[in-house]
Design a protein around this motif. Structure first.
Motif, PDB file in Angstrom:
ATOM      1  N   ASN A 191       1.624  -0.931  -0.490  1.00  0.00           N
ATOM      2  CA  ASN A 191      -0.424  -0.027   0.275  1.00  0.00           C
ATOM      3  C   ASN A 191       0.815   1.615   0.338  1.00  0.00           C
ATOM      4  O   ASN A 191       0.209   2.087  -0.734  1.00  0.00           O
ATOM      5  N   LEU A 192       1.699   1.270   0.435  1.00  0.00           N
ATOM      6  CA  LEU A 192       2.886   2.005   0.531  1.00  0.00           C
ATOM      7  C   LEU A 192       3.116   2.631  -0.319  1.00  0.00           C
ATOM      8  O   LEU A 192       3.900   3.931  -0.965  1.00  0.00           O
ATOM      9  N   THR A 193       3.922   0.852  -0.839  1.00  0.00           N
ATOM     10  CA  THR A 193       4.877   1.660  -2.095  1.00  0.00           C
ATOM     11  C   THR A 193       4.183   2.565  -3.828  1.00  0.00           C
ATOM     12  O   THR A 193       5.389   3.416  -4.201  1.00  0.00           O
ATOM     13  N   PRO A 194       2.838   2.634  -3.559  1.00  0.00           N
ATOM     14  CA  PRO A 194       2.315   3.471  -4.751  1.00  0.00           C
ATOM     15  C   PRO A 194       2.563   4.610  -4.420  1.00  0.00           C
ATOM     16  O   PRO A 194       3.199   5.894  -5.613  1.00  0.00           O
ATOM     17  N   LEU A 195       2.681   5.661  -3.363  1.00  0.00           N
ATOM     18  CA  LEU A 195       2.639   6.793  -2.851  1.00  0.00           C
ATOM     19  C   LEU A 195       3.927   7.062  -3.216  1.00  0.00           C
ATOM     20  O   LEU A 195       4.146   7.614  -4.194  1.00  0.00           O
ATOM     21  N   VAL A 196       4.947   6.151  -2.879  1.00  0.00           N
ATOM     22  CA  VAL A 196       6.416   6.798  -2.572  1.00  0.00           C
ATOM     23  C   VAL A 196       6.866   6.954  -3.947  1.00  0.00           C
ATOM     24  O   VAL A 196       7.389   7.582  -4.651  1.00  0.00           O
ATOM     25  N   LEU A 197       6.266   5.932  -4.925  1.00  0.00           N
ATOM     26  CA  LEU A 197       7.428   5.411  -6.599  1.00  0.00           C
ATOM     27  C   LEU A 197       6.508   6.552  -7.109  1.00  0.00           C
ATOM     28  O   LEU A 197       7.446   7.289  -7.680  1.00  0.00           O
ATOM     29  N   MET A 198       5.087   7.037  -7.497  1.00  0.00           N
ATOM     30  CA  MET A 198       4.531   8.276  -7.844  1.00  0.00           C
ATOM     31  C   MET A 198       4.858   9.533  -7.290  1.00  0.00           C
ATOM     32  O   MET A 198       5.888  10.268  -8.767  1.00  0.00           O
ATOM     33  N   ALA A 199       5.928   9.752  -6.342  1.00  0.00           N
ATOM     34  CA  ALA A 199       6.757  10.772  -5.815  1.00  0.00           C
ATOM     35  C   ALA A 199       7.674  10.720  -6.903  1.00  0.00           C
ATOM     36  O   ALA A 199       8.347  11.603  -7.199  1.00  0.00           O
ATOM     37  N   ALA A 200       8.519  10.145  -6.590  1.00  0.00           N
ATOM     38  CA  ALA A 200       9.609   9.730  -7.536  1.00  0.00           C
ATOM     39  C   ALA A 200       9.626  10.040  -8.367  1.00  0.00           C
ATOM     40  O   ALA A 200       9.957  10.694  -9.405  1.00  0.00           O
ATOM     41  N   LEU A 201       8.390   9.543 -10.006  1.00  0.00           N
ATOM     42  CA  LEU A 201       7.674   9.708 -11.311  1.00  0.00           C
ATOM     43  C   LEU A 201       7.736  10.864 -11.243  1.00  0.00           C
ATOM     44  O   LEU A 201       8.437  11.254 -12.284  1.00  0.00           O
ATOM     45  N   CYS A 202       6.898  11.752 -10.034  1.00  0.00           N
ATOM     46  CA  CYS A 202       6.818  12.859 -10.631  1.00  0.00           C
ATOM     47  C   CYS A 202       7.829  14.053 -10.047  1.00  0.00           C
ATOM     48  O   CYS A 202       8.230  15.287 -11.183  1.00  0.00           O
ATOM     49  N   GLU A 203       8.658  13.849  -9.699  1.00  0.00           N
ATOM     50  CA  GLU A 203      10.518  14.447  -9.449  1.00  0.00           C
ATOM     51  C   GLU A 203      10.963  14.177 -11.216  1.00  0.00           C
ATOM     52  O   GLU A 203      11.872  14.750 -11.648  1.00  0.00           O
ATOM     53  N   ALA A 204      10.635  12.490 -11.502  1.00  0.00           N
ATOM     54  CA  ALA A 204      11.976  12.344 -12.960  1.00  0.00           C
ATOM     55  C   ALA A 204      11.109  13.243 -14.048  1.00  0.00           C
ATOM     56  O   ALA A 204      11.609  13.505 -15.151  1.00  0.00           O
ATOM     57  N   GLY A 205      10.444  12.831 -13.536  1.00  0.00           N
ATOM     58  CA  GLY A 205       9.150  13.646 -14.700  1.00  0.00           C
ATOM     59  C   GLY A 205       8.664  12.366 -15.767  1.00  0.00           C
ATOM     60  O   GLY A 205      10.274  11.154 -16.007  1.00  0.00           O
TER      61      GLY A 205
END
Length: 640
Positions: free
Chosen positions: A517-531
């Motif tokens: 449940n936590l992984t999607p939040l962390v991954l999408m935050a990283a994706l937003c930073e990477a673009g």
């Protein structure tokens, strides 16, 4: 007895199903030729196939040629059903590629031949319809040599000089030997050398005839028996087989079509399947035009098995698998399927799930909020087939939304994020840190660790990896993210806590669910930073048109955002090639006749992805939207 698993492939309407009928008739399997137009052929058994006069599902039928049992696999020619062809290619010993003596080399012909050559599958070419008005076998032979492969030799009749010329271009040692002593190249020696080159996928005999009249069929049968490599049936070696087709029996049970590459199978055998096993409850084999029950099957044969919970592509046994990588383009279209009767939403989803067992490339996306199910497609004809199948086999009437193009996302830079256990606003008993960065094209999703493998239970790490791959199905803009590297940089958990008498206290102990449940939040935050950058599917096109219509055609292509690469003019004909957005190909096909007086023709084939120009298109989400933390937590915690 030897077995040859033979595919019949062609561009739609080249006459491959008619050729199958003629081969069966010549072998004595059927007493009367069936007709595609009348819907009376042996291999087109679906009601929709008979109604439309096209092949939709690959079909298997057996007949004998000399001492060889041929399992003939009739495949679809329409590009909407290329997935059926892809699965058949994985189990073939050889193939007959059918062309029309009128139309010649067509778009799908090129795609199929390119794939057959890449796989090294031995191929005979059959130029069909030589009896039709407008047939020009000599022109088609020249087209084959120019557009498909120069390593061809005409086999009607066989001329030794032509065979020698071809062999000499393929093998310098043979050329030297021939120049030294041409007398050693007797007819039997030439046949042996040609057979070897055909088996190696280096030489391609070309036959001419008519499936309707039977002209040239005897020569083709001789080539099938003597030039294509058949295999001895043997039970030697460890069990190894590949599932290439799945269908449902009358009682809804799964029936798996399997090609055995080594070993043997008997009824009641337990079969290793991935991490588990299954038990074979019945076996049928293909024999002289029929499907007959059998107590066992050995390597080289194709069998229909009952009792196994398998999917297309599954490998049976512990021997080496023979599955092949994806050979053709992925589906680039998507549409929402809705039941006419709203109460049938549940049954519709179940029915579509069963259809994906038979065609894994029908990708499903279910939006629980909107109660919508989307399917991925190759084209409009496939949409009609799904609609008819749902009505005929499941009694569910459906409608479709307008078809849209499936884009993808690629990571633009490097981004990272971390959430720590016990530290707000993280409500989960888990620490997850992830870094995301671009991968090389075609590399897929790579999951790596910068934490010690033993730093926490493996089940927790696996939960993170699984959640990463699931989350990347919908990126920042809602499209699947391709080709990236995700590295786990931080981890942490609370060990199992118990009260007196060993009662497990979930509120104080980490579980795999916390990490999922936590992984999607962390991954999408990283994706937003990477673009991420949205890419649209592109097709390579080759367009032929009268030279005096080049102006209107060029304007039409520019309107469709096509990018021409080269333009060649030969006499009164101009040929253009380049790239065009997949979303625009249907529009160009519709407008081309009016721009070219009906004389223009365009071939297209998938050619990868290109960044979208202008505003990035988005797609609605089905994953509880981890981009909106409040919305995501409300849905996930309510579900938990």
């Amino acid at each position: 007895m030897k077995t040859l698993n033979l595919g019949i492939l062609a561009h739609v309407d080249a006459g491959k199903t008619s050729l199958t009928e003629r081969l069966l008739h010549t072998a004595g399997i059927i007493g009367e030729l069936g007709s595609v137009d009348d819907g009376s052929t042996q291999t087109d058994t679906l009601a929709l196939e008979r109604a439309r006069g096209i092949t939709i599902k690959a079909a298997v039928v057996s007949f004998a040629v000399g001492d060889v049992t041929v399992n003939l696999i009739d495949t679809p020619g329409h590009p909407d059903f290329i997935a059926e062809v892809e699965r058949a290619l994985g189990v073939l010993d050889g193939a007959v590629l059918v062309l029309s003596a009128v139309e010649g080399v067509q778009a799908q012909t090129r795609v199929l031949m390119r794939t057959l050559r890449r796989l090294g599958i031995p191929v005979l070419l059959f130029v069909n319809k030589i009896d039709r008005r407008g047939a020009d076998p000599d022109r088609v032979f020249r087209e084959i040599a120019a557009k498909l492969t120069p390593s061809v030799v005409a086999m009607d009749p066989v001329e030794p000089d032509r065979v020698i010329d071809l062999l000499a271009t393929l093998d310098e040692d043979l050329l030297t030997e021939y120049l030294t002593d041409p007398e050693v190249f007797t007819p039997s020696r030439l046949h042996a050398e040609l057979t070897a080159k055909v088996a190696d996928g280096l030489a391609y005999p070309v036959y001419f005839g008519s499936a309707i009249t039977g002209a040239g069929i005897d020569a083709l049968r001789d080539g099938i028996e003597n030039l294509l490599p058949s295999k001895e049936n043997t039970a030697d070696g460890p069990l190894s087989g590949t599932v290439f087709k799945v269908e449902r029996g009358p009682g809804g049970e799964k029936l798996a079509y399997v090609r055995l590459f080594s070993g043997s199978l008997a009824v009641r055998d337990k079969v290793p399947l991935g991490d588990g096993e299954g038990k074979v409850t019945a076996i049928s084999v293909f024999d002289n035009g029929s499907v007959v029950p059998s107590g066992s099957v050995v390597a080289g044969r194709i069998a229909k098995l009952s009792g196994l919970d398998v999917r297309i592509g599954d490998v049976l046994g512990s021997g080496p698998g023979h599955g092949r990588e994806a050979l053709f383009s992925p589906p680039t279209l998507e549409t929402v399927v809705s039941p006419v009767r709203p109460a049938e939403r549940g049954p519709l989803h179940q029915a579509l799930t069963q259809l994906t067992e038979q065609d894994p490339l029908i990708g499903l996306r279910h939006d629980e909020i909107r109660q919508e199910t989307s399917v991925s497609l190759y084209g409009e004809v496939q949409k009609e087939v799904i609609q008819a199948t749902l009505a005929d086999e499941y009694g569910i009437e459906v409608t479709f939304s307008e078809t849209t193009t499936i884009c993808v996302e690629r990571v633009s830079g490097v981004g990272s994020a971390v959430e720590l256990i016990g530290k707000a606003p993280n409500p989960f008993l888990a620490t997850v840190g992830l870094r995301v960065e671009p991968g090389s094209p075609g590399s897929g999703i790579s999951f790596r660790l910068e934490v010690e493998l033993g730093s926490m239970p493996y089940s927790f790490i696996k939960a993170v990896e699984d959640a990463v791959k699931e989350t990347l199905r919908e990126g920042v803009h809602g499209w699947e993210v391709l080709d990236c590297v995700v590295t786990m940089t931080h981890s942490g958990y609370y060990a199992r806590q118990s009260h007196a008498h060993g009662t497990f206290d979930k509120s104080m102990s980490s579980t795999a669910g916390d990490f999922r449940n936590l992984t999607p939040l962390v991954l999408m935050a990283a994706l937003c930073e990477a673009g991420t950058t949205v890419h649209e599917p592109m097709h390579r096109f080759v367009l032929q048109t009268p030279a005096d219509t080049l102006g209107p055609v060029t304007a039409l292509l520019a309107q469709a955002r096509a990018v021409p690469r080269t333009t060649l003019t030969r006499g009164e004909t101009a040929e253009l090639d380049g790239e065009i957005p997949a979303a625009k190909t249907h529009e160009v096909h519709q407008l081309l006749p009016s721009a070219t007086r009906g004389e223009g023709a365009m071939e297209t084939a998938f050619h990868g992805y290109r960044p979208v120009r202008g505003p990035a298109p988005s797609r609605s989400r089905t994953d509880h939207n981890p981009l909106d933390r409040k919305e995501y937590l409300l849905r996930v915690l309510r579900r938990a």
